[in-house]
Design a protein around this motif. Structure first.
Motif, PDB file in Angstrom:
ATOM      1  N   ASN A  77     -59.226  27.619  31.098  1.00 41.92           N
ATOM      2  CA  ASN A  77     -59.864  26.755  30.097  1.00 41.92           C
ATOM      3  C   ASN A  77     -58.872  25.750  29.542  1.00 41.92           C
ATOM      4  N   ASN A  78     -57.648  26.184  29.286  1.00 41.49           N
ATOM      5  CA  ASN A  78     -56.615  25.275  28.801  1.00 41.49           C
ATOM      6  C   ASN A  78     -56.324  24.187  29.824  1.00 41.49           C
TER       7      ASN A  78
ATOM      8  N   THR B 259     -58.357  23.097  32.178  1.00 38.86           N
ATOM      9  CA  THR B 259     -59.525  22.223  32.253  1.00 38.86           C
ATOM     10  C   THR B 259     -59.552  21.252  31.084  1.00 38.86           C
ATOM     11  N   GLU B 260     -59.252  21.739  29.885  1.00 39.03           N
ATOM     12  CA  GLU B 260     -59.217  20.868  28.711  1.00 39.03           C
ATOM     13  C   GLU B 260     -58.145  19.791  28.846  1.00 39.03           C
ATOM     14  N   LEU B 261     -56.977  20.172  29.337  1.00 37.61           N
ATOM     15  CA  LEU B 261     -55.909  19.200  29.550  1.00 37.61           C
ATOM     16  C   LEU B 261     -56.361  18.131  30.537  1.00 37.61           C
TER      17      LEU B 261
ATOM     18  N   GLU C 289     -59.393  17.127  31.137  1.00 39.81           N
ATOM     19  CA  GLU C 289     -60.374  16.261  30.481  1.00 39.81           C
ATOM     20  C   GLU C 289     -59.696  15.276  29.530  1.00 39.81           C
ATOM     21  N   GLU C 290     -58.680  15.747  28.796  1.00 41.64           N
ATOM     22  CA  GLU C 290     -57.955  14.861  27.886  1.00 41.64           C
ATOM     23  C   GLU C 290     -57.213  13.770  28.651  1.00 41.64           C
TER      24      GLU C 290
ATOM     25  N   GLU D  49     -59.764  11.204  29.956  1.00 45.52           N
ATOM     26  CA  GLU D  49     -60.211  10.316  28.885  1.00 45.52           C
ATOM     27  C   GLU D  49     -59.127   9.294  28.543  1.00 45.52           C
TER      28      GLU D  49
ATOM     29  N   THR E  38     -50.689  13.840  25.560  1.00 48.48           N
ATOM     30  CA  THR E  38     -51.426  14.883  26.284  1.00 48.48           C
ATOM     31  C   THR E  38     -50.520  15.550  27.305  1.00 48.48           C
TER      32      THR E  38
ATOM     33  N   GLY F 147     -49.538  19.960  26.630  1.00 47.64           N
ATOM     34  CA  GLY F 147     -50.002  21.048  27.493  1.00 47.64           C
ATOM     35  C   GLY F 147     -48.914  21.985  27.791  1.00 47.64           C
TER      36      GLY F 147
END
Length: 94
Positions: free
Chosen positions: A66-67, A69-71, A73-74, A77, A90, A94
């Motif tokens: 999850n971490n 995946t979030e990284l 996505e950030e 973006e 970013t 991480g």
């Protein structure tokens, strides 16, 4: 023979081990008269190195993915908005 369980086991092997193990399982299923399972198992493709590594990560640390995946996505973006400062932040957060 449960194809999902077989796939789970096979994709836990290294890519070098995958093909021989898959073929062995398919051969065993066919010898037992389970042609449908044999065909389904043979349809499983050897994972790429990247797919294998991602799979190992998920197995070893399900919450850690999850971490990651979030990284991703950030970073996506930040690149889409061309925000160089956010890209740097970013990358180092991480």
């Amino acid at each position: 023979m449960d194809v999902s369980a077989v796939a789970l086991e096979l994709y836990g092997l290294t890519p070098e081990e995958f093909t021989a193990a898959r073929n062995s399982v398919a051969k065993t299923a066919k010898a037992a008269g389970d042609v449908r399972t044999s065909v389904a198992v043979m349809a499983l493709r050897k994972p790429t190195l990247a797919a294998w590594l991602a799979n190992i990560l998920v197995r070893a640390d399900p919450d850690g993915i999850n971490n990651l995946t979030e990284l991703g996505e950030e970073l996506r973006e930040a690149h889409l908005t061309r925000d160089a400062n956010q890209q740097r932040l970013t990358s180092f957060e991480g």
